[in-house]
Scaffold this motif. Structure first.
Motif, PDB file in Angstrom:
ATOM      1  N   GLU A 180     -10.160   4.381   4.817  1.00 59.02           N
ATOM      2  CA  GLU A 180     -10.458   5.279   3.694  1.00 59.02           C
ATOM      3  C   GLU A 180      -9.609   6.552   3.754  1.00 59.02           C
ATOM      4  OE1 GLU A 180     -12.036   4.495   1.125  1.00 59.02           O
ATOM      5  OE2 GLU A 180     -13.273   2.783   1.723  1.00 59.02           O
ATOM      6  N   ILE A 181      -9.361   7.068   4.943  1.00 56.83           N
ATOM      7  CA  ILE A 181      -8.501   8.255   5.073  1.00 56.83           C
ATOM      8  C   ILE A 181      -7.095   7.932   4.589  1.00 56.83           C
ATOM      9  CG2 ILE A 181      -7.445   9.907   6.664  1.00 56.83           C
ATOM     10  CD1 ILE A 181      -9.929   9.609   8.451  1.00 56.83           C
ATOM     11  N   SER A 182      -6.556   6.787   5.024  1.00 57.81           N
ATOM     12  CA  SER A 182      -5.220   6.375   4.610  1.00 57.81           C
ATOM     13  C   SER A 182      -5.144   6.232   3.098  1.00 57.81           C
ATOM     14  CB  SER A 182      -4.855   5.054   5.288  1.00 57.81           C
ATOM     15  OG  SER A 182      -3.587   4.598   4.858  1.00 57.81           O
ATOM     16  N   LEU A 183      -6.160   5.647   2.496  1.00 53.49           N
ATOM     17  CA  LEU A 183      -6.189   5.471   1.041  1.00 53.49           C
ATOM     18  C   LEU A 183      -6.344   6.807   0.328  1.00 53.49           C
ATOM     19  CD1 LEU A 183      -6.161   3.580  -1.374  1.00 53.49           C
ATOM     20  CD2 LEU A 183      -8.636   3.220  -1.042  1.00 53.49           C
ATOM     21  N   PHE A 184      -7.144   7.703   0.886  1.00 50.05           N
ATOM     22  CA  PHE A 184      -7.330   9.037   0.308  1.00 50.05           C
ATOM     23  C   PHE A 184      -6.006   9.787   0.262  1.00 50.05           C
ATOM     24  CE2 PHE A 184      -8.258  13.587   0.844  1.00 50.05           C
ATOM     25  CZ  PHE A 184      -9.148  13.808  -0.201  1.00 50.05           C
ATOM     26  N   VAL A 185      -5.246   9.717   1.357  1.00 44.85           N
ATOM     27  CA  VAL A 185      -3.946  10.389   1.409  1.00 44.85           C
ATOM     28  C   VAL A 185      -3.002   9.805   0.361  1.00 44.85           C
ATOM     29  CG1 VAL A 185      -1.910  10.785   2.863  1.00 44.85           C
ATOM     30  CG2 VAL A 185      -4.189  11.090   3.821  1.00 44.85           C
ATOM     31  N   LYS A 186      -3.056   8.508   0.175  1.00 47.86           N
ATOM     32  CA  LYS A 186      -2.219   7.876  -0.851  1.00 47.86           C
ATOM     33  C   LYS A 186      -2.681   8.280  -2.253  1.00 47.86           C
ATOM     34  CE  LYS A 186       0.841   5.174  -2.715  1.00 47.86           C
ATOM     35  NZ  LYS A 186       2.274   5.589  -2.713  1.00 47.86           N
ATOM     36  N   ASN A 187      -3.976   8.265  -2.470  1.00 43.26           N
ATOM     37  CA  ASN A 187      -4.518   8.551  -3.801  1.00 43.26           C
ATOM     38  C   ASN A 187      -4.328   9.987  -4.251  1.00 43.26           C
ATOM     39  OD1 ASN A 187      -5.434   6.017  -4.575  1.00 43.26           O
ATOM     40  ND2 ASN A 187      -7.460   6.293  -3.642  1.00 43.26           N
ATOM     41  N   PHE A 188      -4.416  10.950  -3.295  1.00 43.58           N
ATOM     42  CA  PHE A 188      -4.461  12.355  -3.703  1.00 43.58           C
ATOM     43  C   PHE A 188      -3.268  13.189  -3.241  1.00 43.58           C
ATOM     44  CE2 PHE A 188      -8.781  10.778  -3.961  1.00 43.58           C
ATOM     45  CZ  PHE A 188      -9.129  11.183  -5.234  1.00 43.58           C
ATOM     46  N   LEU A 189      -2.421  12.623  -2.371  1.00 45.08           N
ATOM     47  CA  LEU A 189      -1.160  13.281  -2.026  1.00 45.08           C
ATOM     48  C   LEU A 189       0.041  12.414  -2.366  1.00 45.08           C
ATOM     49  CD1 LEU A 189      -3.117  14.139   0.863  1.00 45.08           C
ATOM     50  CD2 LEU A 189      -1.314  15.827   0.662  1.00 45.08           C
ATOM     51  N   ASN A 190      -0.215  11.149  -2.704  1.00 40.41           N
ATOM     52  CA  ASN A 190       0.840  10.174  -2.973  1.00 40.41           C
ATOM     53  C   ASN A 190       1.747   9.985  -1.764  1.00 40.41           C
ATOM     54  OD1 ASN A 190       1.991   8.249  -4.690  1.00 40.41           O
ATOM     55  ND2 ASN A 190       3.575   9.669  -5.390  1.00 40.41           N
ATOM     56  N   ILE A 191       1.139   9.983  -0.582  1.00 46.36           N
ATOM     57  CA  ILE A 191       1.857   9.815   0.682  1.00 46.36           C
ATOM     58  C   ILE A 191       1.369   8.538   1.354  1.00 46.36           C
ATOM     59  CG2 ILE A 191       2.316  10.799   2.969  1.00 46.36           C
ATOM     60  CD1 ILE A 191       3.532  12.420   0.678  1.00 46.36           C
ATOM     61  N   ASP A 192       2.309   7.723   1.818  1.00 49.03           N
ATOM     62  CA  ASP A 192       1.968   6.510   2.558  1.00 49.03           C
ATOM     63  C   ASP A 192       1.880   6.837   4.042  1.00 49.03           C
ATOM     64  OD1 ASP A 192       2.008   4.391   0.463  1.00 49.03           O
ATOM     65  OD2 ASP A 192       4.096   5.053   0.238  1.00 49.03           O
ATOM     66  N   VAL A 193       0.743   6.510   4.634  1.00 46.77           N
ATOM     67  CA  VAL A 193       0.571   6.731   6.075  1.00 46.77           C
ATOM     68  C   VAL A 193      -0.242   5.580   6.642  1.00 46.77           C
ATOM     69  CG1 VAL A 193      -1.497   8.170   5.772  1.00 46.77           C
ATOM     70  CG2 VAL A 193      -0.129   8.400   7.845  1.00 46.77           C
ATOM     71  N   ASP A 194       0.184   5.093   7.785  1.00 42.64           N
ATOM     72  CA  ASP A 194      -0.504   3.985   8.441  1.00 42.64           C
ATOM     73  C   ASP A 194      -1.883   4.425   8.922  1.00 42.64           C
ATOM     74  OD1 ASP A 194      -1.194   2.141  10.850  1.00 42.64           O
ATOM     75  OD2 ASP A 194       0.500   1.138   9.868  1.00 42.64           O
ATOM     76  N   ARG A 195      -2.851   3.536   8.854  1.00 45.92           N
ATOM     77  CA  ARG A 195      -4.223   3.851   9.271  1.00 45.92           C
ATOM     78  C   ARG A 195      -4.299   4.328  10.717  1.00 45.92           C
ATOM     79  NH1 ARG A 195      -6.941  -0.199  11.978  1.00 45.92           N
ATOM     80  NH2 ARG A 195      -8.913   0.117  10.875  1.00 45.92           N
ATOM     81  N   LYS A 196      -3.369   3.898  11.574  1.00 47.09           N
ATOM     82  CA  LYS A 196      -3.448   4.313  12.983  1.00 47.09           C
ATOM     83  C   LYS A 196      -3.191   5.808  13.159  1.00 47.09           C
ATOM     84  CE  LYS A 196       1.338   2.995  14.182  1.00 47.09           C
ATOM     85  NZ  LYS A 196       2.160   2.069  14.996  1.00 47.09           N
ATOM     86  N   GLY A 197      -2.519   6.423  12.190  1.00 47.16           N
ATOM     87  CA  GLY A 197      -2.291   7.867  12.239  1.00 47.16           C
ATOM     88  C   GLY A 197      -3.346   8.673  11.523  1.00 47.16           C
TER      89      GLY A 197
END
Length: 443
Positions: free
Chosen positions: A95-112
């Motif tokens: 959910e954190i990874s998806l939140f970052v994509k949804n609201f910052l438009n940044i792709d980040v792996d769930r492990k980070g």
């Protein structure tokens, strides 16, 4: 102690004076937030009068039931008896990874995407970790004004830091000022908040790119504190997966750490659960110094299994379920997290008007050439008074705030006001007290 001209103040003069005297605080203007909280609590208790509490950034709204109900369910299912995974429960990381994509438009792996015991632990862990990477780079640079407790963390760690007040270096002027520090070669990381605590200024995309370009040039990690995520209400950042997005340095560089709080955005301060988000490149980066010191060269691995493990052995299990549930609702569009906190902007607009109508001036009032947003904080001063004098005198009028002097601001005449604990029902009381103050100290 500061001279009080009129002793017929809204709060009993003798009580306030006595409580200040026995508090042990030598200079009210240099006192920490928690010291002021304790002092005002004691004055309220003995005087029986309620203060206009503006000293501490405490949420003034109820936490979403989505989160608390999820925690209750998790506790009933027995998670309290189990240690959480140090890097976070699986569905929270997703959910954190998806939140970052949804609201910052940044792709980040769930492990980070790692839950922390509030953003404060994320910052503390970042300072600990980055300090181990290069002995020549031993200093953190604050783009101030900023959250004073982060400097306190560095004092405890006995790490060096430098600061500058950014207000006179907005836009293109930021480049020369920032580079004057970075070119010395001792800066390991840059930290700032956006929106900014305490001034509520917000960096433009141009300024964020300047920070990123210079960080790349000098191989520096940027720590972006997003404690007030999407709370610049001049734009609507509330739609998942749709622009505009919360501005971030992460759009312009790869070596970054984002600190995202649940305390203000989700009114979840009491559960002490925040998010540390590490860029894919930095998470997987290898440092020979780390292998020599900790036995593993990977930045992300050491941050989780060495630093965070040592600090807390994980975040409270049930709190992770609560945060995951709220993020899930935000990500699927069923819960608009920005709409609920717009109340702070409405309060700030009214409170700033009451202050300025009674002789006060807003200190930080512009974002470059644009009017500053109304939000969680605002700053104010009073003609011919230092911040120390103003802060102490206002206590006699039942108004508390903190000095800008402890935030790294050059505007030491000013104070920071947090609007969250001042309910609309208190506006008339605030107006009465400020009118009394203005009458006693005409400027």
């Amino acid at each position: 102690m500061t001279l009080i001209k009129n002793k017929l103040t809204p709060i009993n003069y003798d009580i306030v004076k006595a409580k200040i005297s026995i508090s042990g605080i030598k200079n009210i203007g240099k006192s920490s937030i928690r010291e002021l909280v304790s002092l005002v609590n004691n004055i309220e208790k003995d005087s029986g009068k309620k203060f206009i509490r503006m000293e501490m950034g405490v949420p003034g709204l109820a936490p979403p039931k989505i989160g608390t109900n999820a925690e209750i369910t998790a506790l009933r299912n027995g998670v309290a008896s189990k240690y959480p995974m140090i890097d976070g429960i699986a569905h929270l990381k997703d959910e954190i990874s998806l939140f970052v994509k949804n609201f910052l438009n940044i792709d980040v792996d769930r492990k980070g995407c790692i839950p922390t015991v509030g953003s404060m632990q994320g910052g503390f862990a970042s300072f600990l970790m980055i300090h181990k990477l290069d002995e020549k780079k031993d200093t953190v640079l604050f783009i101030d004004p900023g959250f004073p407790v982060q400097k306190q963390q560095l004092d405890i760690l006995e790490q060096k830091y430098e600061t500058f007040d950014v207000y006179n270096y907005r836009g293109e002027a930021l480049k020369e000022k920032l580079e004057s520090y970075l070119k010395k070669g001792n800066i390991s990381s840059i930290i700032y908040s956006n929106p900014n605590n305490p001034s509520w200024i917000c960096f433009s995309e141009k300024e964020l790119k300047i920070i990123a370009d210079l960080a790349i040039k000098y191989n520096i990690i940027v720590i972006e504190d997003l404690a007030y995520f999407a709370m610049d209400f001049r734009k609507d950042y509330s739609k998942p997966g749709k622009p505009p997005y919360q501005p971030s340095v992460a759009n312009y560089m790869n070596n970054w750490i984002l600190l995202i709080s649940s305390s203000k955005t989700f009114s979840y301060a009491g559960q002490r659960v925040g998010m540390m988000v590490i860029s894919n490149q930095l998470f997987n980066k290898k440092y020979p110094q780390l292998e020599a010191k900790l036995g593993n060269p990977l930045f992300g691995y050491n941050l989780i299994y060495k630093v965070l493990y040592s600090l807390s052995s994980g975040v409270t299990h049930s709190a992770q379920y609560g945060l995951a549930a709220m993020l899930n609702a935000v990500n699927n569009g069923s819960f608009n997290f920005v709409e609920q906190v717009k109340e702070y902007g409405r309060r700030a607009k009214v409170m700033k008007k009451i202050f300025t109508e009674n002789g006060f001036t807003i200190v930080y009032d512009k974002d470059e050439d644009k009017p500053l947003a109304d939000g969680f904080y605002f700053t104010f001063s009073y003609k011919n008074m230092s911040g120390d004098e103003l802060l102490e005198r206002l206590l006699y009028y039942g108004i508390s705030a903190i000095s800008l002097a402890i935030t790294g601001s050059e505007h030491t005449e000013g104070l920071r006001a947090c609007v969250s604990q001042t309910k609309p029902s208190q506006f008339k009381d605030l107006e009465f007290r400020l009118k009394q103050f203005h009458k006693h100290y005409p400027n």
